[in-house]
Write an enzyme that holds these catalytic residues in place. Structure first.
Site, PDB file in Angstrom:
ATOM      1  CG  ASP A  27      -0.149  -4.150   2.550  1.00 37.81           C
ATOM      2  OD1 ASP A  27       0.111  -3.602   1.466  1.00 37.81           O
ATOM      3  OD2 ASP A  27      -0.100  -3.563   3.643  1.00 37.81           O
TER       4      ASP A  27
ATOM      5  CB  SER B 229       2.884   1.757   6.225  1.00 35.72           C
ATOM      6  OG  SER B 229       1.663   2.098   6.814  1.00 35.72           O
TER       7      SER B 229
ATOM      8  CG  HIS C 161      -0.391   0.279   2.524  1.00 37.12           C
ATOM      9  ND1 HIS C 161      -0.131  -0.713   3.448  1.00 37.12           N
ATOM     10  CD2 HIS C 161      -0.008   1.437   3.120  1.00 37.12           C
ATOM     11  CE1 HIS C 161       0.370  -0.169   4.544  1.00 37.12           C
ATOM     12  NE2 HIS C 161       0.457   1.142   4.369  1.00 37.12           N
TER      13      HIS C 161
END
Length: 791
Positions: free
Chosen positions: A326, A413, A274
């Site tokens: 992901d 992230s 992402h």
């Protein structure tokens, strides 16, 4: 190029400037590190600089970006604006007191916290420099030079704090200082860069502005050099902050260098999909990876914001956030410099739940932090999106530790989750945890990343992290600076190390060369390929107005009697109908001596048989042009020797040259008076010719392409290769000629082929780096050639 003449007299003032100790980012090549823009010591410092103004993003855009700061999406810090700046369209040319020509432009973004520059292309000629700095001259990036050139790929430079930056380009000095005069080939004399976008940064750099004690992250975060990080000092060296470019916005993510089971130091980097789901291939060329960005101790002081930065990457594999786990596996365009002390972290891909461990990350783009968990993790499905079922580890509680209770944030992230043994077992997708609620974060499982996002290699970690298909479920870390690690291929005691005397592939050891017979001496790696013209006519490295007769390189080898089977040369210029003589000379006390052997080849033959080596080392295809001359019988050499060419008299020929390579000052020439002299003496230039001899233990063996007297000459190029390789038999119809490829174990491989009338192009992009063999059946004869695939 239009240049304005200096109108001010040099006033002789010596100015001193302080460069902030947290020099935010600099070039990855850093060959001109610690130099300063020449205008720092010129009267031009007082002159006005033409400005280009960058609009501030709308307040709605900034407010929306700040509101959407959740994990699970990019932590946006900037909007990319489009000024399109070149040395011809903006700024101004000026002349310094010493005659140097400089171009400067000021870029202003009112009320910006910082600015970064983005280039459509970035090519600097040899001898030039480029600097980026602020108006107060307290922050300096550069100097950048030809080693930072990126060809047609995009590039980025930043960050500079504040609302304005100055870009200063210093043109190369065109003439050498030697007895003879040389001019850099005009093909690369003009700068070729376009500042296509400027990042207007509106948050995410508060830690650098020293406005408050903390950076931009929450107050509970724990610095990686607090006591909690004592047992994780190795792993932290693999973690980096990522400046992500995604279309017209930029932001922060985190990620980690990851080892592969070949243990070869390939710069793979693992983060979250992402982070880059909106990035194009051109965007990925502008991503920046900040290593060792951390506070030196436990407190938020003494920020070590080093210039340990790599620019650009390419995507190898990914698992979508929608329907997947992901992950994003990247390969950095450059491996981190070993002087930065990097670690390629180990991993574990089984589905066994870890009992404790840590996450190491850059929350909100801040300095490196560490968060700990002490409870056995559980398998779950990410609850805030449409990821695959049971593809994530859940951190139910981040632990209270000695210093505080570290969590994750936007910007964390993609960071790695480590288990109790120091292995990567997952990457951060997102979650609800914050300082007030230190619970419920979710990491995509490396177990799932491995092979469950899809069946093709671009959906799996497996083909990249286990290129030899060993089936191992774990991989140790790789430390390129630790030769005592028995798993390190750089370890002299490792039997796979080419420098090990017991390795049969070592030309100086138990074997006799690359395939037990031959090896090459390559002096062109690590430098800059170019071609100099002469101030009179012709070329420094070939026929010219000075009447030079021959060109040669000095080569060093042991005292064993071996044989020069062939010479590969870089063809810089060729014309006319004459002939060129490829030669090997004895060493006569450091100068070329008796001619040991030679072969004469027509210029038309050299021209028709030349090829472009895609691994040649230059972004300019013309500098990668090669020709290989095969001697009818290997030329015996015992110890050091010289190799090169006697120049044609009925035409023109010039060699490509290499500067700053592994072996400088090896170029020699025979002047018009038939006397040999070094380039360093006659031209004032330190360089080598692109001349690559192949040495064999027999006068009749060559491990590369052999030139035979039959009509069915076989040409295989480029070798080594990074992707495709061409098999060329001029007299054959390749539709009728079986061509097979085998791996080093003898297994035949099914490889896609592009068949033309007299050529077969083998597409090798699906294969891992290594040694392979091409088998060709023609005229009831089997011909085998070894090739090297290097990615």
């Amino acid at each position: 190029m239009k240049r304005l003449q200096l109108k001010h007299l040099f006033i002789g003032i010596c100015l001193c400037f302080v460069i902030i100790s947290f020099n935010i980012v600099s070039s990855s090549a850093q060959s001109l590190e610690n130099t300063y823009p020449p205008t720092y010591h010129s009267s031009l410092i007082f002159s006005d600089i033409a400005a280009v103004n960058i609009a501030r993003p709308s307040e709605d855009y900034i407010s929306q970006a700040k509101a959407n700061s959740n994990k699970g999406e990019l932590y946006v810090i900037a909007r990319l604006m489009e000024p399109h700046i070149t040395t011809d369209t903006e700024g101004q040319w000026e002349t310094l007191e010493n005659g140097d020509h400089v171009w400067r432009v000021k870029i202003v973004g009112k009320h910006a916290k910082a600015l970064a520059l983005h280039f459509d292309r970035f090519n600097l000629p040899r001898g030039s420099r480029l600097y980026v700095y602020d108006e107060d001259r307290t922050q300096l990036l550069g100097g950048y030079n030809e080693k930072d050139s990126n060809g047609d790929k995009e590039y980025s430079i930043g960050l500079i704090l504040g609302e304005s930056v100055i870009v200063e380009y210093v043109a190369p000095s065109m003439f050498s200082k030697g007895e003879k005069k040389a001019i850099l080939n005009e093909e690369v004399a003009t700068p070729d860069f376009v500042i296509s976008k400027v990042a207007y940064i509106f948050r995410g750099v508060e830690d650098l502005q020293m406005i408050k004690d903390l950076g931009d992250c929450e107050s509970c975060e724990v610095n990686v050099n607090c006591p909690e990080g004592d047992n994780w000092q190795l792993q932290k060296r693999g973690v980096a902050r990522i400046y992500v470019v995604a279309g017209y916005q930029a932001g922060w993510c985190s990620g980690t260098l990851i080892n592969n089971l070949a243990n070869d130091g390939t710069p793979y980097f693992l983060t979250a999909h992402h982070c880059g789901e909106s990035s194009s291939s051109s965007d990925f060329n502008q991503w920046k990876f900040y290593f060792n960005y951390e506070y030196s101790g436990c407190s938020n002081s003494n920020l070590v914001a080093s210039n340990h930065t790599v620019t650009g990457c390419s995507v190898k594999a990914l698992g979508n956030m929608t329907g997947g786990s992901d992950f994003l596996l990247l390969q950095l365009n450059q491996a981190p410099n070993n002087s930065w002390n990097p670690i390629y972290c180990g991993w574990r891909r089984d589905n066994t739940a870890p009992t404790s461990g840590v996450g190491i990350h850059h929350p909100s783009g801040d300095a490196k932090k560490i968060s700990a968990y002490t409870n056995t993790l559980t398998t779950t499905t990410y609850p805030y999106g449409n990821c695959a079922s049971n593809a994530h580890w859940e951190i139910a509680d981040w632990a209270q530790t000695t210093t505080n209770r570290g969590v994750t944030e936007g910007g964390s992230s993609g960071s790695a989750l480590f288990d109790q043994n120091g292995y990567i077992i997952g990457t951060l997708t997102g979650g609800a945890a914050n300082c007030s609620y230190p619970h419920d974060d979710y990491y995509g499982k490396l177990y799932y990343h491995w092979d469950q996002n899809g069946t093709s290699s671009d959906k799996q970690l497996k083909p990249w992290l286990d290129p030899n298909n060993t089936g191992n479920t774990s991989c140790p870390m790789y430390d390129p600076n630790n030769p005592n690690n028995p798993d390190n291929p750089d370890n002299p005691d490792n039997p796979d190390n080419p420098d090990n005397p017991d390795n049969p592939d070592n030309p100086g050891g138990g074997g006799n060369g690359g395939n037990g017979n031959c090896y090459k001496i390559n002096q062109t790696s690590g430098g800059t390929l170019t071609l100099y013209r002469c101030n009179t006519s012709g070329y420094v490295s070939g026929n010219n107005g000075y009447g030079d007769l021959a060109k040669a390189n000095y080569f060093s080898k042991n005292s064993n009697t071996e044989y020069v089977a062939n010479l590969t040369v870089g063809v810089g210029d060729i014309s006319g109908n004459g002939s060129i003589q490829f030669c090997v000379w004895a060493n006569n006390n450091g100068t070329p001596g008796n001619l040991l052997g030679s072969k004469t080849v027509s210029l038309s033959e050299v021209s028709s048989r030349s090829y472009i080596d895609n691994n040649g080392g230059s972004e300019y295809a013309s500098y990668n042009r090669r020709y290989t001359c095969y001697f009818d019988r290997g030329i015996a050499v015992s110890g050091n020797f010289f190799a090169g060419v006697i120049l044609p008299t009925g035409g023109s020929f010039a060699l490509i040259t290499n500067t700053d390579g592994d072996s400088q000052n090896t170029a020699w020439e025979m002047n018009s008076d038939s006397e040999w002299d070094s380039y360093d003496n006659t031209w004032g230039i330190s360089l080598s010719h692109v001349i690559i001899p192949e040495i064999c233990n027999s006068p009749y063996i060559s491990s590369s392409i052999e030139e035979t007297n039959s009509a069915n000459d076989v040409w295989i190029y480029p070798n080594p290769t990074a992707n495709d390789i061409t098999v060329h038999i001029p007299s054959a119809n390749m539709l009728q000629t079986p061509v097979k490829l085998y791996d080093i174990a003898g297994k035949q491989l099914n490889i896609e082929q592009d068949i033309r009338t007299d050529k077969v192009i083998l597409h090798l992009s699906s294969l891992s780096s290594g040694i392979y063999f091409i088998n060709i059946n023609i005229d009831n004869q089997t011909i085998t050639r070894k090739i090297s695939l290097i990615k």
